[in-house]
Design a protein around this motif. Structure first.
Motif, PDB file in Angstrom:
ATOM      1  N   VAL A  62      -5.952  25.319  26.352  1.00  0.00           N
ATOM      2  CA  VAL A  62      -6.020  24.332  27.321  1.00  0.00           C
ATOM      3  C   VAL A  62      -5.083  23.471  27.006  1.00  0.00           C
ATOM      4  O   VAL A  62      -4.436  22.669  28.046  1.00  0.00           O
ATOM      5  CB  VAL A  62      -7.479  23.558  27.112  1.00  0.00           C
ATOM      6  CG1 VAL A  62      -7.668  22.462  28.170  1.00  0.00           C
ATOM      7  CG2 VAL A  62      -8.606  24.697  27.338  1.00  0.00           C
ATOM      8  N   PHE A  63      -4.732  22.987  25.761  1.00  0.00           N
ATOM      9  CA  PHE A  63      -3.597  21.988  25.519  1.00  0.00           C
ATOM     10  C   PHE A  63      -2.203  22.504  26.216  1.00  0.00           C
ATOM     11  O   PHE A  63      -1.365  21.809  26.778  1.00  0.00           O
ATOM     12  CB  PHE A  63      -3.561  21.926  24.086  1.00  0.00           C
ATOM     13  CG  PHE A  63      -4.219  20.950  23.365  1.00  0.00           C
ATOM     14  CD1 PHE A  63      -5.502  20.682  23.862  1.00  0.00           C
ATOM     15  CD2 PHE A  63      -3.612  19.915  22.307  1.00  0.00           C
ATOM     16  CE1 PHE A  63      -6.383  19.576  23.143  1.00  0.00           C
ATOM     17  CE2 PHE A  63      -4.374  18.932  21.711  1.00  0.00           C
ATOM     18  CZ  PHE A  63      -5.649  18.881  22.080  1.00  0.00           C
ATOM     19  N   TYR A  64      -2.149  23.654  26.090  1.00  0.00           N
ATOM     20  CA  TYR A  64      -0.818  24.424  26.774  1.00  0.00           C
ATOM     21  C   TYR A  64      -0.831  23.945  28.308  1.00  0.00           C
ATOM     22  O   TYR A  64       0.087  23.616  28.879  1.00  0.00           O
ATOM     23  CB  TYR A  64      -0.809  25.877  26.508  1.00  0.00           C
ATOM     24  CG  TYR A  64       0.532  26.601  27.150  1.00  0.00           C
ATOM     25  CD1 TYR A  64       1.626  26.447  26.790  1.00  0.00           C
ATOM     26  CD2 TYR A  64       0.232  27.321  28.211  1.00  0.00           C
ATOM     27  CE1 TYR A  64       2.756  26.670  27.143  1.00  0.00           C
ATOM     28  CE2 TYR A  64       1.471  27.904  28.921  1.00  0.00           C
ATOM     29  CZ  TYR A  64       2.635  27.630  28.545  1.00  0.00           C
ATOM     30  OH  TYR A  64       3.743  27.765  29.090  1.00  0.00           O
ATOM     31  N   GLU A  65      -2.093  24.230  28.772  1.00  0.00           N
ATOM     32  CA  GLU A  65      -1.908  23.973  30.172  1.00  0.00           C
ATOM     33  C   GLU A  65      -1.894  22.677  30.412  1.00  0.00           C
ATOM     34  O   GLU A  65      -1.171  22.179  31.448  1.00  0.00           O
ATOM     35  CB  GLU A  65      -3.527  24.326  30.918  1.00  0.00           C
ATOM     36  CG  GLU A  65      -3.689  26.044  30.795  1.00  0.00           C
ATOM     37  CD  GLU A  65      -2.644  26.748  31.516  1.00  0.00           C
ATOM     38  OE1 GLU A  65      -2.055  26.248  32.676  1.00  0.00           O
ATOM     39  OE2 GLU A  65      -2.201  27.913  31.152  1.00  0.00           O
ATOM     40  N   ALA A  66      -2.774  21.670  29.800  1.00  0.00           N
ATOM     41  CA  ALA A  66      -2.398  20.468  29.945  1.00  0.00           C
ATOM     42  C   ALA A  66      -1.276  19.953  29.808  1.00  0.00           C
ATOM     43  O   ALA A  66      -0.752  18.981  30.642  1.00  0.00           O
ATOM     44  CB  ALA A  66      -3.566  19.714  29.220  1.00  0.00           C
ATOM     45  N   HIS A  67      -0.350  20.260  28.726  1.00  0.00           N
ATOM     46  CA  HIS A  67       0.896  19.774  28.660  1.00  0.00           C
ATOM     47  C   HIS A  67       1.913  20.015  29.794  1.00  0.00           C
ATOM     48  O   HIS A  67       3.065  19.271  29.826  1.00  0.00           O
ATOM     49  CB  HIS A  67       1.475  20.435  27.134  1.00  0.00           C
ATOM     50  CG  HIS A  67       2.767  21.109  27.536  1.00  0.00           C
ATOM     51  ND1 HIS A  67       2.372  22.608  27.724  1.00  0.00           N
ATOM     52  CD2 HIS A  67       3.957  21.187  27.224  1.00  0.00           C
ATOM     53  CE1 HIS A  67       3.672  23.223  27.759  1.00  0.00           C
ATOM     54  NE2 HIS A  67       4.429  22.430  27.555  1.00  0.00           N
ATOM     55  N   LYS A  68       1.564  21.018  30.483  1.00  0.00           N
ATOM     56  CA  LYS A  68       2.566  21.240  31.651  1.00  0.00           C
ATOM     57  C   LYS A  68       2.578  20.072  32.599  1.00  0.00           C
ATOM     58  O   LYS A  68       3.377  19.917  33.529  1.00  0.00           O
ATOM     59  CB  LYS A  68       2.055  22.398  32.504  1.00  0.00           C
ATOM     60  CG  LYS A  68       2.273  23.532  31.711  1.00  0.00           C
ATOM     61  CD  LYS A  68       1.812  24.830  32.707  1.00  0.00           C
ATOM     62  CE  LYS A  68       1.887  26.063  32.006  1.00  0.00           C
ATOM     63  NZ  LYS A  68       1.205  27.359  32.694  1.00  0.00           N
ATOM     64  N   VAL A  69       1.560  19.123  32.476  1.00  0.00           N
ATOM     65  CA  VAL A  69       1.528  17.860  33.323  1.00  0.00           C
ATOM     66  C   VAL A  69       2.466  16.967  33.045  1.00  0.00           C
ATOM     67  O   VAL A  69       3.182  16.158  33.928  1.00  0.00           O
ATOM     68  CB  VAL A  69       0.174  17.379  33.284  1.00  0.00           C
ATOM     69  CG1 VAL A  69       0.115  15.897  33.971  1.00  0.00           C
ATOM     70  CG2 VAL A  69      -0.906  18.434  33.808  1.00  0.00           C
ATOM     71  N   LEU A  70       2.937  16.896  31.576  1.00  0.00           N
ATOM     72  CA  LEU A  70       3.932  15.906  31.336  1.00  0.00           C
ATOM     73  C   LEU A  70       5.226  16.208  31.863  1.00  0.00           C
ATOM     74  O   LEU A  70       5.624  17.335  31.881  1.00  0.00           O
ATOM     75  CB  LEU A  70       3.869  15.849  29.846  1.00  0.00           C
ATOM     76  CG  LEU A  70       2.658  15.267  29.018  1.00  0.00           C
ATOM     77  CD1 LEU A  70       2.534  15.666  27.492  1.00  0.00           C
ATOM     78  CD2 LEU A  70       2.072  14.276  29.567  1.00  0.00           C
ATOM     79  N   ASN A  71       6.028  15.302  32.122  1.00  0.00           N
ATOM     80  CA  ASN A  71       7.422  15.347  32.520  1.00  0.00           C
ATOM     81  C   ASN A  71       8.409  15.669  31.432  1.00  0.00           C
ATOM     82  O   ASN A  71       8.791  14.610  30.788  1.00  0.00           O
ATOM     83  CB  ASN A  71       7.770  14.078  33.491  1.00  0.00           C
ATOM     84  CG  ASN A  71       8.972  14.547  34.191  1.00  0.00           C
ATOM     85  OD1 ASN A  71       9.980  14.941  33.785  1.00  0.00           O
ATOM     86  ND2 ASN A  71       8.886  13.892  35.184  1.00  0.00           N
ATOM     87  N   VAL A  72       8.812  16.636  31.310  1.00  0.00           N
ATOM     88  CA  VAL A  72       9.865  17.053  29.946  1.00  0.00           C
ATOM     89  C   VAL A  72      11.139  16.176  30.385  1.00  0.00           C
ATOM     90  O   VAL A  72      11.528  15.662  29.389  1.00  0.00           O
ATOM     91  CB  VAL A  72      10.178  18.595  30.208  1.00  0.00           C
ATOM     92  CG1 VAL A  72      11.281  18.780  28.891  1.00  0.00           C
ATOM     93  CG2 VAL A  72       8.765  19.242  29.947  1.00  0.00           C
ATOM     94  N   ARG A  73      11.649  16.186  31.656  1.00  0.00           N
ATOM     95  CA  ARG A  73      12.812  15.279  31.958  1.00  0.00           C
ATOM     96  C   ARG A  73      12.582  14.044  31.296  1.00  0.00           C
ATOM     97  O   ARG A  73      13.675  13.359  30.908  1.00  0.00           O
ATOM     98  CB  ARG A  73      13.388  15.488  33.395  1.00  0.00           C
ATOM     99  CG  ARG A  73      14.580  14.820  33.714  1.00  0.00           C
ATOM    100  CD  ARG A  73      14.886  15.066  34.966  1.00  0.00           C
ATOM    101  NE  ARG A  73      15.063  16.577  35.231  1.00  0.00           N
ATOM    102  CZ  ARG A  73      15.138  17.049  36.634  1.00  0.00           C
ATOM    103  NH1 ARG A  73      14.887  16.588  37.617  1.00  0.00           N
ATOM    104  NH2 ARG A  73      14.880  18.396  36.531  1.00  0.00           N
ATOM    105  N   LEU A  74      11.539  13.378  31.828  1.00  0.00           N
ATOM    106  CA  LEU A  74      11.495  11.849  31.325  1.00  0.00           C
ATOM    107  C   LEU A  74      11.319  11.856  29.852  1.00  0.00           C
ATOM    108  O   LEU A  74      11.741  10.923  29.238  1.00  0.00           O
ATOM    109  CB  LEU A  74      10.306  11.332  32.067  1.00  0.00           C
ATOM    110  CG  LEU A  74      10.365  10.844  33.673  1.00  0.00           C
ATOM    111  CD1 LEU A  74       9.072  10.140  34.101  1.00  0.00           C
ATOM    112  CD2 LEU A  74      11.661  10.048  33.819  1.00  0.00           C
TER     113      LEU A  74
END
Lengths: 102, 224, 565
Positions: free
Chosen positions: B63-75
């Motif tokens: 679930v953490f892996y799924e949730a982390h996709k929400v974060l904006n890597v570029r920013l």
């Protein structure tokens, strides 16, 4: 005049800071790049190794611990070592009888 | 270097040496060690959160892996660069202070403020995007991704707790930097010596180190 | 005792000292002088002790009846919580480090002040801010979670003032962090020339070990309590079982600090006892380096045993075993100390004065406290004894019997140095005996009733009326104990105002703090002392009893350098 500041507080050369900064940026790129490659469990290892390398660069050069006294070395290390002690707790979580998810 | 004049126990009335110390060498060493012992407490302070993170990611990895996709890597990447740059500026500021170059010291300190401010602005956009998407823990939390909503909420709890605590440290840094820059600008006698700036520098680099770990842990989570 | 010292008669204070150089309120509230800050702490810590004791009194009164006739259930919960929070965070933890340590560490190492005087003052203000938060929590309805703030009750269900109480504990924690930083740096860097690590008084070693625990442990509880607050207020739920979080994680993190916190309380006390034993046996402490290193060993091992608070909390049994073994190991350095103190007394010329009464009382109480701790550290017996009055009695023996005996002993020992006045030996001894007897009378019955099965934090026990006799005995003991604690408040105040003047060294003790005038002047030493001999050089003094206070012989011509390192 045997005061220690004469050797300890020579302002470090500009070159050193630029080199450290470049190293940090390269490492940043590297860690982002590696995150797109699936290495399995190695991904974590690589990411944390890079983070620790960056941390060491910041501590040794930006924070000047490399030129610091033994006492500074000692306390700089103490916090990180003691932090690892907290992971002793994981022993509980690894061997806990499985009660609903835990 | 010749900036520090000779002192002995009897002439410790020099403005920069406090009465309890023998000479500026002892005082400087004490300040540095004192700051490091303070940083030790900071390490333990953040350490708890890092430990909680490790524990929950180990338990709820998927679930953490799924949730982390929400974060904006570029920013996140931009912010890391900004913070690393600010660390460089800080180090250069300390160096200028050592060299008694007041103008450059002031310049570098203000540059650090600018970077820190940029960091906070980007953070603000990230946070408001999360809040708008109901990805903030609490009664408004919604989770549409795969896996348990509760576990995703714990991910965001950790995200907000850790980046939030880090953000508070950045804010404190900005305020302190402002005061330091002002003191340098008005030639306050407390910053005659470079030590206050050096001590703040240690704090600032530490804040940077925290982010060095936060960035890969939250934004670059590998699968599984 | 008052903050102002106007009452100091002018005729017998011709010398300027840290108390009388200025009488303004400002000179006290903005002081950087470690001795004045110690006095500020003395007053405020004593006030909190009074509050905590009042709560204890209510608890004991309530328990005389098996049907809880005096207090409502919730009120009772709030009272014991208040007792715990105030006593732990506002009395036991700061008592010796912030009062005696603040006063003595710079004097003992021959420094003019602590390394960071303003940080020291800040620590007092932060402590007071914490105190205000705790008082607000009490005034606005109290807290009913117990001083341990266990989740999920504290984070989700309790309707009481958890946030204020936690803020109080949080601030108090920062106050002790600041004290710890100050001590560590001071002890490392500001020792007088010649004062090597192995010439340090053992009190300083103990303070050093304590400070290490303070800076390594306290941040952990600070952030953990903060997490409870954000879980209550902002729903950032890391311990929330509804989401899949683990409330037991809170217990891990809480005890990661709060077990070492017990050593924050007891180690400085052990340091005091080392000083007292040496001085009143007129001997060097037996096995000096063992006592010194056992402080560090306790500090380090103390961090690895927190799980013994959680044997019945769903913690893994295997981890429990590890914790159980390490907990037993802590008995080793503790026993080293006790044996060495006993060996110090052996063939010493023991002088039974008030501080020594306390020191001997400490030995007895700590022995019982320590040995009963072994029952609790073995997992199997702990299952039976967990959360009973046996535990309550055990930790009171260690924390009260250990810390307060050391604290009062130290206070009586250094009182002439702190105030320049002597107190009445008769009343001093009487109070020491009363505290010792009252203490045993209070807590010995609790061992029994706990073993029989009386759970802690309960005030109804009418199904087990046979428990009442033990509770009544305990409550009677607590009256004795209260009298024993009240006496010093009176005769020490009297001594401060009217007591006969003490010379610089009323006990003929060694140590740099006794080479200054009593009370010391603001900058402690006219010239930096130079140390040429080891601590506790009482043996040499036995032969030539006349010239004890002789200044160190060698006085190099060049300006002394700090010892460094």
């Amino acid at each position: 005049m045997d005061h220690s500041e004469n050797q300890a507080h020579h302002a470090p050369p500009l070159k050193m800071f630029i080199a450290t900064f470049s190293f940090l940026l390269v490492m940043l790129w590297l860690t982002v790049a590696v995150s797109y490659v699936n290495l399995g469990p190695l991904n974590n290892v690589v990411a944390m190794t890079i983070a620790v390398a960056k941390m060491m660069a910041v501590i040794l050069y930006f924070m000047g611990v490399k030129a610091g006294s033994k006492l500074v070395w000692f306390w700089a290390a103490a916090g990180f070592i003691w932090f690892l002690l907290m992971f002793f707790t994981l022993g509980d979580y690894m061997f806990r009888p499985n009660v609903v998810g835990w | 270097m010749g900036v520090h004049t000779a002192h002995n126990a009897e002439s410790s009335d020099h403005a920069a040496v406090s009465h309890q110390f023998e000479d500026i060498g002892q005082q400087n060493e004490i300040y540095i060690v004192g700051m490091w012992t303070f940083l030790v407490t900071e390490i333990m302070f953040f350490g708890v959160l890092f430990f909680a993170y490790v524990l929950y990611r180990w338990k709820f990895g998927d679930v953490f892996y799924e949730a982390h996709k929400v974060l904006n890597v570029r920013l996140g990447f931009i912010n890391t660069t900004v913070l690393l740059t600010s660390s460089l500026f800080m180090a250069l500021g300390v160096r200028s202070a050592m060299l008694k170059n007041r103008k450059m010291t002031l310049f570098w300190l203000i540059s650090v403020i600018v970077c820190a401010f940029a960091f906070m602005v980007i953070k603000y956009f990230e946070y408001s995007a999360k809040i708008a998407a109901h990805e903030i823990p609490g009664p408004f939390f919604q989770w549409h991704g795969p896996g348990s909503a509760g576990q995703a909420e714990i991910f965001f709890s950790l995200y907000f707790a850790m980046t939030g605590l880090h953000g508070i440290h950045v804010l404190i840094g900005i305020i302190t930097l402002g005061i330091l820059a002002w003191m340098v600008a008005v030639k306050h006698k407390a910053v005659d010596d470079y030590m206050p700036i050096e001590m703040f520098g240690l704090y600032w680099h530490f804040v940077d180190i925290v982010w060095i770990f936060l960035f890969p842990l939250f934004y670059l989570m590998p699968h599984g | 005792m008052k903050e102002e010292t106007n009452s100091m008669p002018a005729h017998d204070a011709p010398q300027v000292n840290y108390l009388n150089w200025s009488h303004t309120v400002k000179s006290w509230l903005l002081t950087g002088d470690h001795k004045r800050i110690a006095m500020l702490y003395l007053i405020s810590v004593s006030a909190f002790f009074l509050v905590g004791s009042a709560a204890a009194g209510l608890i004991r009164l309530e328990l005389t009846s098996p049907r809880g006739v005096l207090l409502e259930n919730e009120t009772y919960n709030k009272i014991f919580t208040m007792h715990g929070v105030v006593m732990v965070f506002f009395f036991l933890i700061p008592a010796i480090p912030a009062i005696l340590g603040n006063f003595l560490v710079p004097l003992m190492i021959g420094a003019r002040d602590l390394a960071f005087p303003r940080l020291n003052l800040l620590s007092w203000y932060v402590y007071m801010a914490g105190g205000v938060c705790a008082v607000i929590a009490m005034m606005t309805g109290g807290v009913d979670t117990g001083w341990t703030f266990y989740t999920p009750y504290s984070s989700m269900y309790s309707k009481s003032q958890v946030v204020w109480a936690i803020c109080g504990a949080f601030f108090a924690g920062f106050s002790s962090i600041f004290t710890g930083i100050n001590f560590i740096v001071t002890i490392h860097k500001m020792r007088a020339p010649g004062l090597t690590w192995f010439r340090l008084p053992l009190f300083v070693w103990a303070q050093y070990a304590t400070s290490v625990i303070m800076i390594l442990g306290t941040p952990v509880i600070a952030i953990t309590l903060l997490l409870v607050v954000v879980e209550r207020t902002l729903h950032i739920g890391i311990f929330d079982p509804k989401l899949g979080g683990d409330p037991v994680l809170f217990q891990h993190l809480f005890w990661f600090y709060s077990h070492p916190a017990v050593y924050i309380m007891i180690l400085p006390s052990m340091g005091v006892i080392s000083e007292l034993m040496a001085c009143f046996s007129r001997k060097r402490v037996f096995g000096y380096s063992f006592v010194a290193f056992s402080s560090l060993a306790i500090a380090a091992l103390g961090f690895l045993v927190w799980g013994h608070h959680m044997f019945v909390s769903s913690q893994s049994m295997y981890q429990g075993m590890v914790f159980s073994i390490i907990s037993t190991v802590v008995a080793v350095p503790s026993a080293i100390k006790v044996f060495n103190w006993t060996a110090t007394m052996y063939k010493g010329s023991i002088r039974l004065e008030t501080p020594m009464y306390y020191a001997l009382g400490f030995l007895g109480l700590f022995l019982i406290g320590g040995l009963t701790g072994l029952y609790l550290s073995s997992m199997a017996t702990d299952i039976h004894l967990h959360d009973t009055y046996f535990v309550v009695a055990h930790f009171h023996y260690v924390m009260v019997g250990g810390t307060i005996m050391g604290y009062l002993g130290g206070l009586h020992f250094w009182w002439p140095k702190m105030t320049g006045r002597l107190y009445s030996e008769f009343w001093g001894r009487l109070s020491a005996i009363l505290v010792f007897l009252g203490f045993n009378a209070t807590f010995m019955p609790q061992f029994v009733v706990g073993y029989l099965g009386m759970p802690r934090r309960y005030h109804y026990y009418y199904l087990m009326p046979e428990f009442q006799i033990w509770h009544v005995l305990s409550s009677f003991g607590s009256i004795l104990l209260a009298v024993g604690f009240m006496l010093p408040a009176f005769y020490l105040t009297w001594s401060y105002l009217k007591g006969p003047k003490a010379g610089p060294n009323p006990w003929n003790a060694t140590g740099l703090e006794w080479t200054t005038q009593s009370p010391p002047m603001s900058h402690n030493f006219d010239e930096p002392p130079i140390v040429t001999e080891e601590a506790y050089a009482y043996d040499a003094e036995a032969e030539e009893a006349e010239d004890i206070e002789e200044a160190p012989a060698a006085k190099p011509a060049h300006a002394p350098k700090p010892a460094g390192g």
